[in-house]
Design a protein around this motif. Structure first.
Motif, PDB file in Angstrom:
ATOM      1  N   PHE A   3       0.833  -1.192   0.000  1.00 18.31           N
ATOM      2  CA  PHE A   3       0.000   0.000   0.000  1.00 18.31           C
ATOM      3  C   PHE A   3       0.875   1.252   0.000  1.00 18.31           C
ATOM      4  N   GLU A   4       0.338   2.322  -0.613  1.00 17.45           N
ATOM      5  CA  GLU A   4       1.063   3.587  -0.674  1.00 17.45           C
ATOM      6  C   GLU A   4       0.270   4.678   0.028  1.00 17.45           C
ATOM      7  N   ALA A   5       0.970   5.661   0.529  1.00 15.97           N
ATOM      8  CA  ALA A   5       0.340   6.744   1.283  1.00 15.97           C
ATOM      9  C   ALA A   5      -0.814   7.366   0.496  1.00 15.97           C
ATOM     10  N   GLY A   6      -1.915   7.595   1.191  1.00 22.66           N
ATOM     11  CA  GLY A   6      -3.077   8.240   0.590  1.00 22.66           C
ATOM     12  C   GLY A   6      -4.046   7.297  -0.086  1.00 22.66           C
ATOM     13  N   GLN A   7      -3.716   6.014  -0.149  1.00 25.05           N
ATOM     14  CA  GLN A   7      -4.605   5.088  -0.838  1.00 25.05           C
ATOM     15  C   GLN A   7      -5.827   4.718   0.009  1.00 25.05           C
ATOM     16  N   PHE A  44       3.482   0.995   9.988  1.00 23.61           N
ATOM     17  CA  PHE A  44       3.792   2.026   8.997  1.00 23.61           C
ATOM     18  C   PHE A  44       3.060   3.320   9.342  1.00 23.61           C
ATOM     19  N   PRO A  45       3.394   3.921  10.479  1.00 24.20           N
ATOM     20  CA  PRO A  45       2.657   5.116  10.919  1.00 24.20           C
ATOM     21  C   PRO A  45       2.830   6.319  10.003  1.00 24.20           C
ATOM     22  N   GLY A  46       3.861   6.304   9.190  1.00 23.60           N
ATOM     23  CA  GLY A  46       4.076   7.405   8.260  1.00 23.60           C
ATOM     24  C   GLY A  46       3.416   7.215   6.915  1.00 23.60           C
ATOM     25  N   THR A  47       2.574   6.178   6.807  1.00 28.79           N
ATOM     26  CA  THR A  47       1.862   5.898   5.551  1.00 28.79           C
ATOM     27  C   THR A  47       0.362   5.999   5.806  1.00 28.79           C
ATOM     28  N   PRO A  77     -12.099   2.438  -4.743  1.00 27.86           N
ATOM     29  CA  PRO A  77     -10.923   1.908  -4.048  1.00 27.86           C
ATOM     30  C   PRO A  77      -9.650   2.023  -4.880  1.00 27.86           C
ATOM     31  N   ASP A  78      -8.550   2.186  -4.187  1.00 27.71           N
ATOM     32  CA  ASP A  78      -7.249   1.965  -4.811  1.00 27.71           C
ATOM     33  C   ASP A  78      -6.901   0.484  -4.729  1.00 27.71           C
ATOM     34  N   TRP A  79      -7.294  -0.134  -3.598  1.00 24.02           N
ATOM     35  CA  TRP A  79      -7.198  -1.581  -3.413  1.00 24.02           C
ATOM     36  C   TRP A  79      -8.555  -2.101  -2.996  1.00 24.02           C
ATOM     37  N   LEU A  80      -9.009  -3.146  -3.654  1.00 22.98           N
ATOM     38  CA  LEU A  80     -10.259  -3.801  -3.306  1.00 22.98           C
ATOM     39  C   LEU A  80      -9.928  -5.192  -2.775  1.00 22.98           C
ATOM     40  N   VAL A  81     -10.276  -5.424  -1.517  1.00 21.26           N
ATOM     41  CA  VAL A  81      -9.964  -6.674  -0.831  1.00 21.26           C
ATOM     42  C   VAL A  81     -11.238  -7.509  -0.758  1.00 21.26           C
TER      43      VAL A  81
END
Length: 207
Positions: A3-7, A44-47, A77-81
């Motif tokens: 995952f990337e920040a903002g997703q 990943f608190p910075g993400t 979604p950016d990611w759909l689980v």
């Protein structure tokens, strides 16, 4: 981490995903999805990520199809689980065979839904198996459940999607523990069972 920040990470499925997210446990529920969110945030608190739970208890792929535009595509979604299929199998063994979803219908419906989400939103997919917390792989419901899990594995390969082998995760702990440590009914986990699922997700998400 994948995952990337903002997703925006959207989970959709049945009761295993729902876990009270529509009532006292809003908005994430108190199951594996909440654990995944908490652990990813802690590691990943910075993400910064946006997490959305759209599980509904009792759902099959037919139910997902009825609400897909709103609860999957509409969530952008950016990611759909996606984890679905337990009820599709279980209903055939629970005196409600007319509500069970045959394997070919399950595969065709799930493929169509996944394709529509990717085409409409450009999202990435993360697919998880349905499972049965049963060590005897010849037991009829377990054997049938494995066939549905195999569909998910094929679709993950077809879509180039990361795959969370939840059945394999339970099989590993069942080698040294009884099924009722994880769930009273082989399906709905207690917190330790949800931790097994969440751990399987974390292994895939974080590499």
């Amino acid at each position: 981490m994948m995952f990337e920040a903002g997703q925006r990470i959207v989970f959709i499925g049945d009761s295993i995903t729902d876990c009270g997210r529509r009532d006292v446990r809003a908005p994430y529920g108190d199951g594996y999805m909440s654990l995944v969110r908490a652990l990813v945030t802690a590691r990943f608190p910075g993400t910064p990520l946006t997490w959305v739970n759209r599980g509904i208890s009792g759902n099959t792929v037919r139910d997902l199809a009825a609400r897909w535009d709103r609860d999957a595509i509409g969530q952008r979604p950016d990611w759909l689980v996606v984890m679905i299929g337990i009820n599709d199998v279980w209903r055939a063994f629970a005196g409600r065979p007319h509500e069970a979803v045959p394997l070919d219908e399950y595969e065709a419906t799930l493929r169509t839904l996944l394709r529509s989400a990717v085409d409409a939103t450009g999202c990435r997919l993360l697919l998880a198996d349905p499972y049965l917390i049963e060590p005897d792989r010849t037991e009829p419901q377990r054997a049938e459940s494995d066939r549905y899990a195999a569909v998910v594995a094929r679709l993950a390969e077809e879509f180039g999607a990361p795959h969370v082998a939840t059945q394999h995760a339970f099989d590993a702990v069942l080698e040294v523990s009884p099924p009722d440590l994880w769930a009273d009914d082989r399906v709905h986990p207690g917190l330790p069972g949800h931790a097994v699922i969440a751990d399987a997700f974390l292994r895939v998400i974080t590499g």
